[in-house]
Design a protein around this motif. Sequence first.
Motif, short mmCIF file in Angstrom:
data_model
loop_
_atom_site.label_atom_id
_atom_site.label_comp_id
_atom_site.label_asym_id
_atom_site.label_seq_id
_atom_site.Cartn_x
_atom_site.Cartn_y
_atom_site.Cartn_z
N GLY A 187 1.11 18.97 165.46
CA GLY A 187 0.32 20.15 165.75
C GLY A 187 -0.32 20.79 164.54
O GLY A 187 -1.02 21.80 164.67
N GLU A 188 -0.11 20.22 163.36
CA GLU A 188 -0.73 20.79 162.16
C GLU A 188 -2.19 20.35 162.04
O GLU A 188 -2.59 19.30 162.57
CB GLU A 188 0.03 20.32 160.91
N PHE A 189 -2.97 21.13 161.30
CA PHE A 189 -4.36 20.77 160.98
C PHE A 189 -4.45 20.86 159.46
O PHE A 189 -4.58 21.93 158.89
CB PHE A 189 -5.33 21.77 161.65
N GLN A 235 -10.95 22.30 165.79
CA GLN A 235 -10.01 23.43 165.96
C GLN A 235 -9.55 23.53 167.40
O GLN A 235 -8.38 23.80 167.68
CB GLN A 235 -10.69 24.74 165.54
N ARG A 236 -10.48 23.31 168.31
CA ARG A 236 -10.13 23.39 169.72
C ARG A 236 -9.13 22.27 170.11
O ARG A 236 -8.16 22.52 170.82
CB ARG A 236 -11.41 23.26 170.55
N LEU A 237 -9.39 21.06 169.63
CA LEU A 237 -8.48 19.94 169.90
C LEU A 237 -7.09 20.25 169.35
O LEU A 237 -6.07 19.92 169.94
CB LEU A 237 -9.00 18.65 169.28
N ASN A 238 -7.08 20.93 168.17
CA ASN A 238 -5.83 21.27 167.51
C ASN A 238 -5.07 22.36 168.26
O ASN A 238 -3.89 22.21 168.56
CB ASN A 238 -6.12 21.69 166.07
N SER A 239 -5.80 23.43 168.63
CA SER A 239 -5.10 24.55 169.25
C SER A 239 -4.85 24.33 170.73
O SER A 239 -3.75 24.57 171.22
CB SER A 239 -5.90 25.84 169.02
N ASP A 240 -5.86 23.80 171.47
CA ASP A 240 -5.71 23.66 172.92
C ASP A 240 -4.88 22.45 173.31
O ASP A 240 -4.07 22.50 174.22
CB ASP A 240 -7.09 23.54 173.60
N LYS A 241 -5.12 21.34 172.61
CA LYS A 241 -4.44 20.11 173.01
C LYS A 241 -3.30 19.74 172.08
O LYS A 241 -2.64 18.71 172.27
CB LYS A 241 -5.44 18.95 173.07
N LEU A 256 -10.00 30.89 159.09
CA LEU A 256 -11.23 31.28 159.75
C LEU A 256 -11.41 30.48 161.04
O LEU A 256 -10.90 29.39 161.18
CB LEU A 256 -12.43 31.03 158.83
N SER A 257 -12.14 31.10 161.95
CA SER A 257 -12.49 30.39 163.17
C SER A 257 -13.91 29.86 163.05
O SER A 257 -14.82 30.60 162.66
CB SER A 257 -12.38 31.33 164.38
N ALA A 258 -14.09 28.58 163.34
CA ALA A 258 -15.42 27.97 163.23
C ALA A 258 -16.40 28.64 164.18
O ALA A 258 -17.58 28.79 163.87
CB ALA A 258 -15.33 26.49 163.50
N ALA A 259 -15.88 29.06 165.34
CA ALA A 259 -16.75 29.71 166.31
C ALA A 259 -17.33 31.01 165.73
O ALA A 259 -18.52 31.31 165.89
CB ALA A 259 -15.97 30.00 167.58
N ASP A 260 -16.46 31.78 165.00
CA ASP A 260 -16.94 33.02 164.39
C ASP A 260 -17.96 32.74 163.30
O ASP A 260 -18.97 33.43 163.17
CB ASP A 260 -15.77 33.80 163.78
N GLN A 261 -17.68 31.69 162.50
CA GLN A 261 -18.58 31.34 161.41
C GLN A 261 -19.97 30.98 161.94
O GLN A 261 -20.98 31.30 161.34
CB GLN A 261 -18.01 30.14 160.62
N LEU A 262 -19.95 30.30 163.12
CA LEU A 262 -21.23 29.90 163.71
C LEU A 262 -22.09 31.11 164.02
O LEU A 262 -23.30 31.11 163.82
CB LEU A 262 -20.97 29.12 165.01
N LYS A 263 -21.42 32.20 164.48
CA LYS A 263 -22.16 33.41 164.85
C LYS A 263 -22.79 34.06 163.65
O LYS A 263 -23.81 34.75 163.75
CB LYS A 263 -21.23 34.40 165.56
N LEU A 264 -22.17 33.84 162.44
CA LEU A 264 -22.69 34.47 161.23
C LEU A 264 -23.94 33.77 160.69
O LEU A 264 -24.68 34.32 159.88
CB LEU A 264 -21.61 34.47 160.13
#
Lengths: 250, 406
Positions: free
Chosen positions: A35-37, A190-196, A234-242
């Motif tokens: 479960g680590e990234f 990140q999603r594969l890491n956290s969700d799956k 950081l969340s990649a999704a947040d970075q995308l918004k910036l």
Amino acid sequence: MKNTIIEVTNLKKDFQVGDMTVHALKGINLKIQQGEFVAIMGASGSGKSTMLNILGCLDKPSAGDYKLDGISVAELTRNELAELRNAKLGFVFQSYNLLSRTSALENVELPLFYNDKVKSKERRERAIAALESVGLADRMHHMPNQLSGGQQQRVAIARSLVNDPVVILADEATGNLDTRTSYEIMELFQRLNSDKGKTIVFVTHEADIARLTSRNIIFRDGWVIKEQMVAERLSAADQLKLLPVGDHEA
Amino acid sequence: MNYVNLVKIAKNALLRNKFRAFLTMLGIIIGVASVIAMLAIGQGSKKSIQDQMSSMGSNLVFIMPGSQQRGGVMMGNSSSQSLKLEDMEAIRQQCQNISAVSPEVRTSGQVVFGNENWPTSIYGANAEYLGIKKFAVESGRVFTEREITSLAKVCLVGQTIVEKIFPKGMDPIGQTIRFKNIPMKIIGVLSDKGENSFGQDQDDLMIAPYTTVQRRFLAIDYIQGIYASAASEEKTDAAIAELQQVMRKQHKIAKPEDDDFRVMSQSELVKTFTSISDILTTLLGAIAGISLLVGGIGIMNIMYVSVTERTREIGLRMSIGGKGRDILMQFLIESTLLSVVGGVIGILFGYLISAVVGSLMGWPVVIMTQSVVVSFFVCSAIGIFFGWYPAKKAAGLNPIDALRYE
């Protein structure tokens, strides 16, 4: 208590170049839990690529021990290593390495062709599911040259997922992509890491990409010089918004 | 690794490059097609020779004059005058394995009727000659014993002569034609026999009593050949031995080396000509075989280039779990598929070419099942043989280097 997926003990790797011996890895110890990234960082020549080859069972250590999901890799034959790669590992490369003139679906199916236990119907179903999980359900029958760089890398990620590996090894997986697409790919990881709960080992030399992972291991001259948890992940999704709007690829 | 998957992988890999796969197969297609067509033509000519020969009478035996010594000087075969009518009579009386015998004398010249003329040959013989050489009388009759003794100016003519010098619809029987300025009355017409395998027209001839040809046209007292029928095909060899014995006694010859005649049989001629045809077939087949080999080398060439070109693909396949053996098998199956599919197309083309050549050129063609089966297996073997080295090279690649290959 989570399983230890990767356990490296006092691992050394020497190369013979002419009559000189190059010590690429000089005694590495590391553990990666399920479960680590993890980001493996370092300049070129630091030994990070050699480490990845060994972690990916493409190469064998000169000394020391490497246990992948409890299996000691050092004693395995070339064929056993191939079987291990097929069963336990998923690779994502910098240059995607998709087969040209082969549809996304068939590219994703490829690892399962080398697995006798998977029948053709199941193979297709699993490939479709993997493509859906990377958001490419509507591009299944496209050829790689009909896909953008980001989409090609998504196909490659789907391919690495299709055999349900214990760990995904990514080698500079965002190296060929622009910033926005890089973040999109990182968001997927990140999603594969956290969700799956996928374990991911990500080799990169970009610090801002490393900040999206949970732990950084820094290599220099064949040693691990620093190992640190990412403090403000950081969340990649947040970075995308910036990012400034308007440069989104079509 | 299961083979169904490997075949699928190999098939997909080939389909990714259809045009190149086709060009690679072309060498094999041409090779196999030419092997089959060449052998078919060769076999066809052999068979047609055999058919023609046996239509001339498989129990035909004949004696030709051989070399002869005259005062220590060796004479050539053709100028030899060693055969006499007495020899023929002796054969008729003494040989048990001979059912019919006739002398032969011949000459050629212009035959004239009205204002038409035509170059032809006249054969002098007795009435048995027609049976020996498998001639049939279509209309009219054969000359009689009396006509032979009286040197009668009568003859039988073949269809070609009828066509060339007689107006359409006219009955030649009873007409008088001139050959070398001697008027000859036609008493019979031979039925159509067609060409023999050397393209010689077997209907372009006249047959007359041998006495007539001997005395009136040639002014000779020897004969140029003796034709006989063995009592049956099986007795041909016995007949030959008997003939040699009788002839040696007639000519007072002690040792076979001194023979001034040669005894030959139709079956021996068939053997000679079929062996010539066999040599031709072998030559044609060998040339075609070389083109098949070149096709095989073409496969090897393409597979070799393909391994280099697809180094990253090989690296990828290894990284996702392909073993050396899987890669080896994939490339072997690719080359085998190329050669086998090429072989099948080549076989179809071979049939097509044989049929087209057969009908266009009027050549007989016989496609042998063996040549089809053999060339198919040779193709498969070529695919495996020439695919092996490139495949081995691919399987031996180091996955790390292969993945990094630019």
